[in-house]
Scaffold this motif. Sequence first.
Motif, PDB file in Angstrom:
ATOM      1  N   ARG A 204      -1.735  15.190  -1.674  1.00  0.00           N
ATOM      2  CA  ARG A 204      -1.299  13.809  -1.478  1.00  0.00           C
ATOM      3  C   ARG A 204      -2.038  13.155  -0.317  1.00  0.00           C
ATOM      4  NH1 ARG A 204       5.238  14.850  -2.248  1.00  0.00           N
ATOM      5  NH2 ARG A 204       5.214  14.812  -4.544  1.00  0.00           N
TER       6      ARG A 204
ATOM      7  N   SER B   7      -7.196   2.698  -8.068  1.00  0.00           N
ATOM      8  CA  SER B   7      -5.755   2.975  -8.096  1.00  0.00           C
ATOM      9  C   SER B   7      -5.544   4.472  -7.996  1.00  0.00           C
ATOM     10  CB  SER B   7      -5.100   2.431  -9.376  1.00  0.00           C
ATOM     11  OG  SER B   7      -5.638   3.074 -10.520  1.00  0.00           O
TER      12      SER B   7
ATOM     13  N   ASP C 179      -2.296   7.789  -8.183  1.00  0.00           N
ATOM     14  CA  ASP C 179      -0.928   8.272  -8.360  1.00  0.00           C
ATOM     15  C   ASP C 179      -0.947   9.763  -8.059  1.00  0.00           C
ATOM     16  OD1 ASP C 179       1.564   9.211  -9.247  1.00  0.00           O
ATOM     17  OD2 ASP C 179       1.698   7.663 -10.787  1.00  0.00           O
ATOM     18  N   ASP C 180      -0.401  10.135  -6.884  1.00  0.00           N
ATOM     19  CA  ASP C 180      -0.488  11.546  -6.494  1.00  0.00           C
ATOM     20  C   ASP C 180       0.455  12.429  -7.302  1.00  0.00           C
ATOM     21  OD1 ASP C 180       2.063  11.193  -5.349  1.00  0.00           O
ATOM     22  OD2 ASP C 180       1.231  10.785  -3.373  1.00  0.00           O
TER      23      ASP C 180
ATOM     24  N   TYR D 102       0.161  12.542 -10.636  1.00  0.00           N
ATOM     25  CA  TYR D 102      -0.566  12.941 -11.836  1.00  0.00           C
ATOM     26  C   TYR D 102      -1.049  14.378 -11.718  1.00  0.00           C
ATOM     27  CZ  TYR D 102      -0.818   8.159 -13.720  1.00  0.00           C
ATOM     28  OH  TYR D 102      -0.516   6.937 -14.252  1.00  0.00           O
TER      29      TYR D 102
ATOM     30  N   GLN E  46      -5.810  12.248 -10.110  1.00  0.00           N
ATOM     31  CA  GLN E  46      -4.908  11.331  -9.403  1.00  0.00           C
ATOM     32  C   GLN E  46      -5.535   9.995  -9.051  1.00  0.00           C
ATOM     33  OE1 GLN E  46      -5.903  14.435  -8.418  1.00  0.00           O
ATOM     34  NE2 GLN E  46      -4.322  15.454  -7.213  1.00  0.00           N
TER      35      GLN E  46
END
Length: 279
Positions: A202, A232, A234-235, A237, A244
């Motif tokens: 993350r 963009s 999204d950690d 994923y 991600q």
Amino acid sequence: MREEIRNILVASVPLVKGEVWEPSAAGPKMPKPSLILREGPQETSEPYAAFTSLYEVWPYVKRTTFKQVDAVSKEVIVALHQKRFDVGGVPHYVEYVGTASEDIVDEEWDALTRGLRFQVYSLAWLMHTPVEPDPVSALQVWSTKRFPTLQLDPTLWSPSDSQPALYWRVEATKKVEPMNWGAWITMQLNGHVIAPDVSVRRQFVDRVTRKLAIDQNTRMTDKSKMRFLSVSADDGYDPFRQGQIKIEVQFGVLREAEVHPFLKHVYFDSERGGEVHVD
């Protein structure tokens, strides 16, 4: 793939002394301790042909104490968890995802057992062949400059919490705009940040995304500019499938230069009204 996993278990689980069986051949008379290797369903939902397979490994020991099951299970997990191997030149990665059952007393086989589950990921997307000018290569160079501590070469594959990996791949070509000099190409690339610790993943997803947003462009191998149109992340994923980080880039490709033969000799034929001739 099944045979490759079996070979790993034979070589790396000394307690079973090579006794790794398929379900169809296993039975009450097989030596103990031993392992039964089962292949589960294969998922192929990703658009770039990556897939995952579920495998179960069942340690069987004599009907004494579950401490023996624990000992064999520990060796199995150490042998397979977070290991990479190749099948037909395609890299794969294994993760232990938990038990497949509670402790079981098998009355018929007079044995103790417990199932262990492993997810096997196909990493075919790592096998990238550059096409110049190449957007993946450009992002690899950018990543090397901005994050020199990250592991960026997918052929080496050694991500750890102290040195996470960042791998890029092409997700899709979004648009092509023909021009008189060539074309503008818009593509989406996905970045896979890989480390055993979720918190480390993350952290680097956030750091890489912010730096992409700030830089806005990089140079390709032909010195042309590749622009970052949108970024963009999204950690949450899956780092082995979706990736991600998603980045939309735009770059230009030139038409191939036309090659014309050199004129060796040009002359006018006055007798034919001034015709032009070339030798």
